[in-house]
Design an enzyme around this catalytic site. Structure first.
Site, PDB file in Angstrom:
ATOM      1  N   ASP A  18       0.848  -1.198   0.000  1.00 11.51           N
ATOM      2  CA  ASP A  18       0.000   0.000   0.000  1.00 11.51           C
ATOM      3  C   ASP A  18       0.892   1.260   0.000  1.00 11.51           C
ATOM      4  O   ASP A  18       1.898   1.303   0.720  1.00 11.51           O
ATOM      5  CB  ASP A  18      -0.842  -0.067   1.295  1.00 11.51           C
ATOM      6  N   THR A  24      -8.559   1.271   8.919  1.00  8.80           N
ATOM      7  CA  THR A  24      -8.700   1.794  10.283  1.00  8.80           C
ATOM      8  C   THR A  24      -9.782   1.077  11.094  1.00  8.80           C
ATOM      9  O   THR A  24      -9.603   0.808  12.284  1.00  8.80           O
ATOM     10  CB  THR A  24      -8.992   3.314  10.218  1.00  8.80           C
TER      11      THR A  24
HETATM   12  P1  13P Z   1      -8.936   3.557   6.103  1.00 10.67           P
HETATM   13  O1  13P Z   1      -7.865   3.180   7.077  1.00 10.67           O
HETATM   14  O2  13P Z   1      -9.406   4.944   6.301  1.00 10.67           O
HETATM   15  O3  13P Z   1     -10.040   2.556   6.060  1.00 10.67           O
HETATM   16  O4  13P Z   1      -8.241   3.546   4.648  1.00 10.67           O
HETATM   17  C1  13P Z   1      -7.524   2.428   4.215  1.00 10.67           C
HETATM   18  C2  13P Z   1      -6.760   2.749   2.984  1.00 10.67           C
HETATM   19  O5  13P Z   1      -7.231   3.431   2.103  1.00 10.67           O
HETATM   20  C3  13P Z   1      -5.404   2.211   2.863  1.00 10.67           C
HETATM   21  O6  13P Z   1      -4.712   2.753   1.781  1.00 10.67           O
END
Ligand code: 13P
Length: 287
Positions: free
Chosen positions: A81, A232
């Site tokens: 990511d 999150t």
């Molecule tokens: P959240 O942690 O806000 O769900 O987003 C996850 C995300 O987009 C990781 O790149």
């Protein structure tokens, strides 16, 4: 099967659903994340930050993912990511990740194109998929904060050029979402998504999924979102549950008694999300 982002988003495109991309923070929660997908009969993308990949070990993570994907017979992708550094991307690809995100969204447009293109060249030669990003998603990513006023929405005409020039497999778009938004929900710009989806032919990716209202999922999916990131919400619920269990535990009690409930919390959220991500319009009643 341990597979690529390109493969699972193709399945999602054919059947009009979205693939959940869930961030893991440790190895403990990983088996239950894949079991959640298995129980729902869906593919899954597991993604990590560079720091988490380094903490676990890139190759350790790859080997564990492959083993669980085979054991559970689930289509699973391991995705890096938000990487901004070629060396990190190279390490992930060389270690066996099947997908990487090169995030050049902070760069001038042409620099983003050229750097993303270089990543695509390296990745595709090794059978690895690439996600690129255009525009800015709010909140904090990899420790870098994007203020509300600095958010830049993705422009459809830029998206067309970016996809054509880079050869990416998926495009992360900025349509109002924020990373790390777990105390409130956001207003997603559906008209803008529709405009982008009308002119771009690669799968689209939503970041900051925790802050997206579940009522909005179907419309996002119907308009081309094929990878849906949620991080999150899992982290917060794993930690809340672990705080409770660890807070009450005897110090000599096996750790599994404290960790299993936290893993279960993550598994239940993933199953719930995947249920919605499959985008079944009129579920047949079992009563
Ligand atoms: P959240 O942690 O806000 O769900 O987003 C996850 C995300 O987009 C990781 O790149």
């Amino acid at each position: 099967m341990y597979t690529t982002l390109k493969d699972v988003t193709k399945q999602a495109e054919e059947l009009n659903f979205t693939v959940g991309a869930f961030n893991t923070h440790n190895l403990e929660m990983l088996p239950d994340m894949l079991r959640a997908a298995k129980e729902m009969g869906a593919p899954i993308i597991i993604q990590t930050s560079i720091d988490t990949a380094r903490y676990i070990g890139f190759k350790v993570l790859v080997n564990v993912m492959k083993a669980i994907a085979d054991e559970e017979m689930v289509d699973a992708v391991l995705h890096l990511d938000h990487a901004r550094d070629f060396d990190d991307i190279k390490e992930a690809i060389d270690s066996g990740f099947t997908s990487v995100m090169y995030d050049g969204s902070h760069l001038p447009f042409k620099e983003n194109i050229l750097k993303t293109k270089a990543v695509v060249k390296y990745a595709h030669a090794r059978g690895v998929s690439v996600e690129g990003e255009l525009g800015t998603i709010g909140g904090t990513e990899e420790g870098i904060h994007v203020a509300e006023d600095d958010k830049v929405y993705t422009r459809p005409e830029d998206a067309v050029e970016f996809v054509r020039e880079t050869g990416i497999d998926a495009l992360a778009i900025a349509i109002g979402t924020n990373h790390g938004q777990f105390k409130s929900k956001t207003e997603v710009n559906i008209p803008l998504l529709k405009e982008i989806n009308a002119v771009v032919d690669v799968p689209l990716v939503i970041h900051g999924g925790t802050g997206v209202r579940e009522e909005d999922y179907a419309e996002l999916i119907d308009n081309g979102i094929r990878k849906f990131n949620v991080g999150t919400e899992l982290l917060v619920n794993w930690t809340k549950t672990a705080k409770e269990t660890f807070g009450e535990t005897e110090v000599n009690k096996s750790l599994r008694h404290n960790i299993i409930p936290a893993n279960d919390a993550v598994k239940n959220i993933i199953k719930h999300k995947i249920g919605l991500f499959m985008n079944v319009k009129n579920p047949i009643s079992v009563e």
